[in-house]
Write an enzyme that holds these catalytic residues in place. Structure first.
Site, PDB file in Angstrom:
ATOM      1  N   GLU A 194     -12.917   8.605  19.752  1.00  0.00           N
ATOM      2  CA  GLU A 194     -14.311   8.038  20.099  1.00  0.00           C
ATOM      3  C   GLU A 194     -13.631   6.538  20.656  1.00  0.00           C
ATOM      4  OE1 GLU A 194     -17.689   5.200  19.154  1.00  0.00           O
ATOM      5  OE2 GLU A 194     -15.814   5.249  18.337  1.00  0.00           O
TER       6      GLU A 194
ATOM      7  N   THR B 124     -10.248   7.898  16.510  1.00  0.00           N
ATOM      8  CA  THR B 124      -9.427   7.682  17.599  1.00  0.00           C
ATOM      9  C   THR B 124      -9.882   8.002  18.876  1.00  0.00           C
ATOM     10  OG1 THR B 124      -7.528   7.916  15.874  1.00  0.00           O
ATOM     11  CG2 THR B 124      -6.675   8.285  18.344  1.00  0.00           C
TER      12      THR B 124
ATOM     13  N   GLU C 256      -9.236  -6.386   7.022  1.00  0.00           N
ATOM     14  CA  GLU C 256     -10.014  -5.212   6.839  1.00  0.00           C
ATOM     15  C   GLU C 256      -9.072  -3.963   6.512  1.00  0.00           C
ATOM     16  OE1 GLU C 256     -13.776  -3.591   9.386  1.00  0.00           O
ATOM     17  OE2 GLU C 256     -11.720  -3.057  10.493  1.00  0.00           O
TER      18      GLU C 256
ATOM     19  N   LEU D  12       0.968  -1.385  -0.089  1.00  0.00           N
ATOM     20  CA  LEU D  12       0.010   0.041  -0.041  1.00  0.00           C
ATOM     21  C   LEU D  12       1.098   1.220   0.059  1.00  0.00           C
ATOM     22  CD1 LEU D  12      -2.844  -1.170   2.502  1.00  0.00           C
ATOM     23  CD2 LEU D  12      -2.872  -0.917  -0.139  1.00  0.00           C
TER      24      LEU D  12
ATOM     25  N   LYS E  67      -4.820  -7.560  15.573  1.00  0.00           N
ATOM     26  CA  LYS E  67      -5.730  -7.094  16.634  1.00  0.00           C
ATOM     27  C   LYS E  67      -4.960  -7.977  17.798  1.00  0.00           C
ATOM     28  CE  LYS E  67     -10.105  -7.186  15.990  1.00  0.00           C
ATOM     29  NZ  LYS E  67     -10.658  -5.783  16.574  1.00  0.00           N
TER      30      LYS E  67
ATOM     31  N   ASP F 160     -11.417  -8.673  10.948  1.00  0.00           N
ATOM     32  CA  ASP F 160     -10.648  -7.313  11.199  1.00  0.00           C
ATOM     33  C   ASP F 160      -9.487  -7.854  12.146  1.00  0.00           C
ATOM     34  OD1 ASP F 160     -12.039  -7.488  13.492  1.00  0.00           O
ATOM     35  OD2 ASP F 160     -12.368  -5.252  13.680  1.00  0.00           O
TER      36      ASP F 160
END
Length: 224
Positions: free
Chosen positions: A156, A154, A141, A22, A46, A74
């Protein structure tokens, strides 16, 4: 190596490889068009406590399994930050066209944000990881958002951990208001996009010229 380490190792490999790919997209955009839609890229696997919370929420066993991998898409997460809202569509289309991953799901939380005010574009891709035991297809994800959207998300996220998702009404209202303010900022910046990009090109050229002049000055000093 424990069972969780073995289970998560391909996810770590996927994140490392996708960071390179990417970021490579960003470099290619920069050489082919005047404005690169990708500002920067981050990625993570995660952590186990978060996987546990998600498994509990979904009512599935907290153990390395195909079910866990399917139900929690994710575990491997990438985030692409863009300067402008319009850049998001460019990035999304570029990911759709790639042959080294397959898009399995898309969720547009920008044109239709969540009730909390959250905005972002989510893509779930199936990415093949090559291991000594053969190919493993990993779900990843990819979240694509602007810098303003990321700032809000971030904050929240941090508050969500504090209140366990049950926000006091005042905090909820203020978060929704802040989300609208962040999106208004994005819209205003989009209206002066051409001027911003022209200023950025000028600044980049100025920095390059200053660096070249400094280099020439340094060479001159060394010759004396």
């Amino acid at each position: 190596m424990g069972q969780w380490e073995r289970f998560l190792e391909p996810y770590k490999q996927a994140v490392d490889e996708l960071k390179i790919k990417l970021k490579g997209m960003r470099a290619q955009f920069a050489t082919e068009i005047e404005h690169a839609p990708i500002e920067f890229v981050t990625g993570r696997v995660k952590p186990l406590p978060s996987i546990y919370d998600k498994a509990l929420e979904k009512g599935i066993p907290f153990e390395p399994s195909e079910l866990l991998a399917t139900e929690i898409p994710d575990i491997a997460g990438m985030r692409i930050m863009c300067q402008f809202v319009d850049d998001i569509g460019v990035v999304v289309e570029s990911i759709r066209q790639r042959k080294d991953m397959t898009v399995t799901e898309e969720r547009d939380y920008i044109s239709k944000n969540k009730p909390s005010g959250y905005r972002s574009y989510h893509m779930i891709v199936e990415y093949p990881v090559q291991t000594i035991h053969g190919e493993i297809k990993i779900l990843v994800e990819i979240q694509i958002r602007t810098l303003a959207m990321n700032f809000w998300a971030t904050i929240e996220h941090s508050l969500n951990y504090k209140y366990k998702g049950d926000f006091p009404e005042e905090i909820k209202v203020r978060l929704q208001s802040a989300a609208e303010a962040a999106f208004s900022l994005d819209e205003e910046m989009s209206k002066i996009r051409d001027e911003i990009q022209e200023a950025q090109r000028y600044f980049s050229t100025y920095k390059g010229d200053a660096r070249d002049n400094l280099g020439e000055s340094g060479k001159g000093g060394g010759d004396r």
